[in-house]
Design a protein around this motif. Structure first.
Motif, short mmCIF file in Angstrom:
data_model
loop_
_atom_site.label_atom_id
_atom_site.label_comp_id
_atom_site.label_asym_id
_atom_site.label_seq_id
_atom_site.Cartn_x
_atom_site.Cartn_y
_atom_site.Cartn_z
N ILE A 31 14.37 13.96 3.76
CA ILE A 31 13.29 13.28 4.49
C ILE A 31 12.99 14.00 5.78
O ILE A 31 13.90 14.40 6.51
N ILE A 39 10.65 13.16 9.16
CA ILE A 39 9.87 12.13 9.84
C ILE A 39 9.10 12.75 11.00
O ILE A 39 9.71 13.39 11.88
N ASN A 50 10.55 14.41 0.95
CA ASN A 50 9.54 13.41 1.36
C ASN A 50 9.24 13.57 2.84
O ASN A 50 10.17 13.76 3.64
N TYR A 62 7.36 11.70 6.07
CA TYR A 62 6.81 10.43 6.57
C TYR A 62 6.24 10.64 7.97
O TYR A 62 6.68 11.51 8.73
N PHE A 74 4.29 8.14 11.35
CA PHE A 74 3.96 6.81 11.85
C PHE A 74 2.46 6.70 12.11
O PHE A 74 1.86 7.57 12.75
N LEU A 106 5.54 3.14 9.30
CA LEU A 106 5.93 4.38 8.64
C LEU A 106 5.25 4.48 7.28
O LEU A 106 5.30 3.53 6.49
N ARG A 107 4.62 5.60 7.03
CA ARG A 107 4.01 5.81 5.71
C ARG A 107 4.29 7.22 5.21
O ARG A 107 4.46 8.14 6.00
N GLU A 108 4.35 7.36 3.91
CA GLU A 108 4.61 8.68 3.31
C GLU A 108 3.32 9.48 3.30
O GLU A 108 2.27 9.02 2.85
N VAL A 109 3.42 10.73 3.80
CA VAL A 109 2.24 11.59 3.86
C VAL A 109 2.31 12.72 2.86
O VAL A 109 1.31 13.36 2.57
N SER A 130 5.01 14.30 -0.65
CA SER A 130 6.24 14.25 -1.44
C SER A 130 6.21 15.34 -2.48
O SER A 130 5.14 15.81 -2.86
#
Length: 373
Positions: A317, A319, A358, A360, A362, A367-370, A372
């Motif tokens: 991940i 972030i 993945n 993510y 903000f 929090l959203r996935e941008v 993958s």
């Protein structure tokens, strides 16, 4: 466990795996000091593979050295008892590079057995050496030799020491042409010349070669060595690893320190031996009276280069955040991911060339996935 090991470098994962292997076979970890008195290594310089010793003075005036060898330190300092002393180690030595003449740190792991070494223990150490090589690469070869053959034959020759050293180098290189020429020049009889040449050329699986060696044995040392090799072959025959073990009498070590079985290990991708060991009663007896010893070292320093790990992702991940995000919220979020077993990196933007499974970000505090994979 496999997932954890996959995140480590080849060197670090091998250190862990080999340590677990040696523990399973009843070996105890040994930790040693970084320094020894320079005179100790200087007095045993012939045993060292590198003649350069990195030395310095300490406050009381003594001349100390960074360890150029681990075996010497263990034999000198290990606590001995009536039972066997069975140790493994993960240490660094400092040796001069042959190419650059600079000192470099070489990381090693290995085992040493001190005490009464019998034929079973020799077979056990050979098994551990083979298992160590298999841990590095399933495509490996363990070359086994015995100091009773070439050295005992050389002892019978009435030629100079320099000529004997040259013969040893020719045997190591399997250079039978120059070996024959030198023997002829030194007046070695045809029978001994032929025997030296045959011994230097021997290379094959244990069961195939031992009968040949038995037929060539011409003194008591060779005959005793054949009996030892027969016991080892019998002990190892039930292991599938025995198919990776070969007898090669061109493997030779210093006769002042080594006796009996010696061996070297090779893996497919490395151009030189990554494992070396043998029985060294002569050295052990010199430092600790009535002590026998056998062991080996695995050289880890270049394996990262030859066995480069290609990781699909740098982390699970990534972030992306900005300064408006509350740090306590972000820290709590990262901690929750890590507690679930994910690897996490926090950045202001995606680093160049960085790959995460993945990604993510903000948006409006959520929090959203941008992205993958």
């Amino acid at each position: 466990m496999d997932e954890f090991l996959s995140t480590l470098s080849k060197e670090d994962s091998l250190t862990y795996e080999l340590s677990m292997l040696y523990k399973q076979w009843g070996y105890k970890e040994y930790r040693m000091a970084k320094f020894e008195e320079y005179s100790f290594y200087s007095d045993n310089r012939d045993f060292l593979s590198s003649k350069g010793i990195l030395a310095f003075n300490i406050s009381d005036g003594r001349l100390m050295a960074l360890k150029p060898d681990i075996t010497l330190s263990i034999v000198k300092n290990a606590k001995l008892s009536d039972s066997l002393t069975k140790l493994y180690y993960n240490e660094s030595v400092f040796r001069m590079s042959d190419s650059s003449m600079d000192y470099k740190e070489i990381k090693q792991t290995g085992v040493e057995v001190l005490g009464k070494v019998d034929d079973y223990l020799v077979a056990e150490v050979l098994m551990l050496a083979a298992k160590s090589l298999k841990t590095i690469d399933k495509d490996f070869v363990l070359s086994i030799s015995h100091m009773a053959f070439i050295p005992s034959l050389l002892a019978e020759l009435e030629i100079g020491e320099n000529a004997k050293k040259d013969i040893v180098e020719f045997v190591k290189g399997k250079n039978t042409h120059d070996l024959r020429s030198l023997c002829e020049k030194c007046g070695v009889c045809q029978e001994k010349t032929d025997l030296l040449t045959k011994l230097a050329s021997i290379n094959g699986k244990l069961d195939d070669v031992i009968p040949v060696l038995s037929s060539l044995a011409c003194n008591e040392e060779m005959k005793k060595a054949c009996d030892e090799l027969k016991f080892i072959a019998s002990s190892l025959k039930k292991s599938i690893l025995s198919d990776r073990m070969f007898i090669d009498l061109s493997v030779l070590n210093n006769t002042e320190y080594y006796n009996g079985i010696i061996f070297q290990g090779y893996v497919e991708k490395a151009p030189s031996a990554v494992l070396s060991g043998g029985r060294y009663d002569k050295l052990a007896g010199k430092l600790r009276e009535n002590t026998q010893a056998i062991g080996f070292a695995v050289y880890l320093d270049n394996l990262n280069f030859y066995y480069k790990k290609k990781r699909e992702f740098d982390s699970d991940i990534l972030i992306i955040f900005d300064s408006s995000m509350k740090s306590e919220t972000l820290l709590s979020l990262v901690e929750s991911f890590v507690d679930k077993g994910f690897s996490v990196r926090v950045e202001h933007s995606v680093p160049e060339g960085y790959k995460a499974k993945n990604i993510y970000a903000f948006e409006n505090g959520a929090l959203r996935e941008v992205a993958s994979c």
